[in-house]
Write a protein that holds these residues in place. Structure first.
Motif, mmCIF file in Angstrom:
data_model
loop_
_atom_site.group_PDB
_atom_site.id
_atom_site.type_symbol
_atom_site.label_atom_id
_atom_site.label_comp_id
_atom_site.label_asym_id
_atom_site.label_seq_id
_atom_site.Cartn_x
_atom_site.Cartn_y
_atom_site.Cartn_z
ATOM 1 N N GLY A 27 10.269 -17.074 -23.021
ATOM 2 C CA GLY A 27 10.354 -15.864 -23.835
ATOM 3 C C GLY A 27 9.121 -15.610 -24.679
ATOM 4 N N LYS A 28 8.018 -16.310 -24.385
ATOM 5 C CA LYS A 28 6.804 -16.195 -25.198
ATOM 6 C C LYS A 28 6.315 -14.757 -25.319
ATOM 7 C CE LYS A 28 4.260 -19.028 -22.751
ATOM 8 N NZ LYS A 28 5.230 -19.451 -21.706
ATOM 9 N N TYR A 33 5.359 -9.965 -28.633
ATOM 10 C CA TYR A 33 5.227 -8.531 -28.872
ATOM 11 C C TYR A 33 6.105 -8.079 -30.034
ATOM 12 C CZ TYR A 33 2.107 -7.334 -25.049
ATOM 13 O OH TYR A 33 0.999 -7.212 -24.245
ATOM 14 N N GLN A 34 7.290 -8.656 -30.147
ATOM 15 C CA GLN A 34 8.165 -8.325 -31.278
ATOM 16 C C GLN A 34 7.536 -8.805 -32.595
ATOM 17 O OE1 GLN A 34 11.047 -6.682 -31.450
ATOM 18 N NE2 GLN A 34 11.552 -6.411 -29.297
ATOM 19 N N LEU A 35 6.995 -10.007 -32.583
ATOM 20 C CA LEU A 35 6.370 -10.547 -33.783
ATOM 21 C C LEU A 35 5.129 -9.742 -34.168
ATOM 22 C CD1 LEU A 35 6.249 -12.761 -35.963
ATOM 23 C CD2 LEU A 35 4.987 -14.189 -34.324
ATOM 24 N N ALA A 36 4.339 -9.362 -33.175
ATOM 25 C CA ALA A 36 3.145 -8.557 -33.440
ATOM 26 C C ALA A 36 3.510 -7.249 -34.131
ATOM 27 C CB ALA A 36 2.409 -8.277 -32.126
ATOM 28 N N ARG A 37 4.611 -6.643 -33.699
ATOM 29 C CA ARG A 37 5.070 -5.397 -34.328
ATOM 30 C C ARG A 37 5.450 -5.625 -35.789
ATOM 31 N NH1 ARG A 37 9.855 -3.210 -35.334
ATOM 32 N NH2 ARG A 37 10.959 -4.920 -34.310
ATOM 33 N N LEU A 38 6.026 -6.786 -36.067
ATOM 34 C CA LEU A 38 6.487 -7.078 -37.429
ATOM 35 C C LEU A 38 5.343 -7.374 -38.395
ATOM 36 C CD1 LEU A 38 9.586 -9.391 -36.738
ATOM 37 C CD2 LEU A 38 9.620 -7.022 -37.549
ATOM 38 N N ILE A 84 -11.971 -13.741 -31.653
ATOM 39 C CA ILE A 84 -10.929 -12.736 -31.877
ATOM 40 C C ILE A 84 -10.209 -13.005 -33.207
ATOM 41 C CG2 ILE A 84 -9.005 -13.939 -30.760
ATOM 42 C CD1 ILE A 84 -8.306 -11.261 -29.414
ATOM 43 N N LEU A 85 -9.703 -11.937 -33.826
ATOM 44 C CA LEU A 85 -8.960 -12.047 -35.078
ATOM 45 C C LEU A 85 -7.731 -11.149 -35.031
ATOM 46 C CD1 LEU A 85 -11.850 -11.970 -37.711
ATOM 47 C CD2 LEU A 85 -10.429 -13.945 -37.144
ATOM 48 N N ASN A 86 -6.713 -11.528 -35.792
ATOM 49 C CA ASN A 86 -5.506 -10.706 -35.976
ATOM 50 C C ASN A 86 -4.777 -10.422 -34.667
ATOM 51 O OD1 ASN A 86 -6.329 -10.630 -38.674
ATOM 52 N ND2 ASN A 86 -7.389 -8.682 -38.408
ATOM 53 N N HIS A 87 -4.658 -11.445 -33.856
ATOM 54 C CA HIS A 87 -3.941 -11.320 -32.584
ATOM 55 C C HIS A 87 -2.955 -12.469 -32.405
ATOM 56 C CE1 HIS A 87 -6.810 -8.245 -31.396
ATOM 57 N NE2 HIS A 87 -6.103 -8.041 -30.295
ATOM 58 N N ILE A 88 -1.929 -12.196 -31.633
ATOM 59 C CA ILE A 88 -1.054 -13.252 -31.137
ATOM 60 C C ILE A 88 -1.509 -13.542 -29.715
ATOM 61 C CG2 ILE A 88 1.300 -13.926 -30.559
ATOM 62 C CD1 ILE A 88 2.263 -12.049 -32.760
ATOM 63 N N THR A 185 15.289 -11.066 -33.168
ATOM 64 C CA THR A 185 15.785 -12.007 -34.176
ATOM 65 C C THR A 185 14.868 -13.219 -34.274
ATOM 66 O OG1 THR A 185 18.069 -11.330 -33.812
ATOM 67 C CG2 THR A 185 17.732 -13.469 -34.850
ATOM 68 N N CYS A 186 14.443 -13.718 -33.130
ATOM 69 C CA CYS A 186 13.539 -14.866 -33.105
ATOM 70 C C CYS A 186 12.224 -14.527 -33.808
ATOM 71 C CB CYS A 186 13.288 -15.282 -31.661
ATOM 72 S SG CYS A 186 12.451 -16.874 -31.482
ATOM 73 N N ALA A 187 11.694 -13.340 -33.539
ATOM 74 C CA ALA A 187 10.447 -12.915 -34.171
ATOM 75 C C ALA A 187 10.608 -12.810 -35.681
ATOM 76 C CB ALA A 187 9.998 -11.578 -33.589
ATOM 77 N N GLN A 188 11.751 -12.308 -36.116
ATOM 78 C CA GLN A 188 12.007 -12.191 -37.552
ATOM 79 C C GLN A 188 12.048 -13.555 -38.217
ATOM 80 O OE1 GLN A 188 12.489 -9.034 -39.168
ATOM 81 N NE2 GLN A 188 12.123 -10.328 -40.958
#
Length: 203
Positions: A27-28, A33-38, A84-88, A185-188
């Motif tokens: 699920g990486k 992508y969910q975490l990046a949005r947050l 690179i900076l500010n990336h997952i 939920t995991c990203a949160q």
């Protein structure tokens, strides 16, 4: 009046980037992508980066040149994105097998291990066999028509890979072991974990 998106302010010295590691089909990508949005980060999928650079799909690279050549491409890709900076960043599941890759990931930023149980990974791959086409190390399972035999094959192959990689995964700075939660939920949970672990500015 337009609503302004507000992102939590991570300490960018402590979190210049984030690197999400874990088993294949853990699920990486979805969680990243969910975490990046947050948190307002971009996303860089290392396999996608290699495919664009090579002009070939990962499965074609494996078929034409073999696993070792692909692992070298992973190392070169991690070196190339060093500024690179500010990336997952999402490396492939096997990138951790090379110690030099682990060091390159650490330079990019803290690592997060998505520790999805193998039983959940096998279930996902049985439910979505088309996902096997993207995974050269498991693609042979697609040719096994009997579901139980396919499951046994996946369990054996995934177990072999886990034995080679799990000690490296355990070196990650953070681990998330929620298996049946949604990606959102995991990203949160990860976001909250990162914010809670921030060092004070004057520390």
């Amino acid at each position: 009046m337009k609503k302004v998106l507000e992102y939590p302010t991570l300490n960018r010295k402590q979190f210049p980037n984030l690197v999400v590691v874990g088993a294949t089909a853990s699920g990486k990508t979805t969680v990243a992508y969910q975490l990046a949005r947050l948190i307002g980060f971009g996303v860089l999928d290392l396999d996608d980066w290699i495919e664009k650079k090579q002009g070939r799909r990962i499965e074609d690279i494996f078929a034409q040149e073999g696993e070792e050549a692909f692992r070298q491409m992973e190392t070169e890709a991690l070196e190339a994105i060093g500024g690179i900076l500010n990336h997952i960043i999402i490396p492939g599941a096997g990138a951790v097998e090379r110690e030099e890759n682990m060091e390159l990931m650490r330079r990019l930023g803290p690592t997060i291990w998505l520790a999805t149980p193998m039983s959940e990974v096998v279930y996902r791959l049985l439910q979505r066999p088309e996902e096997l086409e993207k995974r050269p190390m498991l693609i042979a399972a697609k040719e096994i028509p009997d579901r139980q035999q396919r499951q046994a094959y996946l369990e054996e192959r995934l177990s072999q890979m886990e034995q080679r990689r799990v000690d490296r995964y355990r070196q990650a700075d953070y681990a998330m072991t929620i298996s049946f939660a949604t990606a959102g939920t995991c990203a949160q949970f990860i976001k909250n974990l990162l914010l809670a672990s921030e060092a004070p500015e004057n520390a």
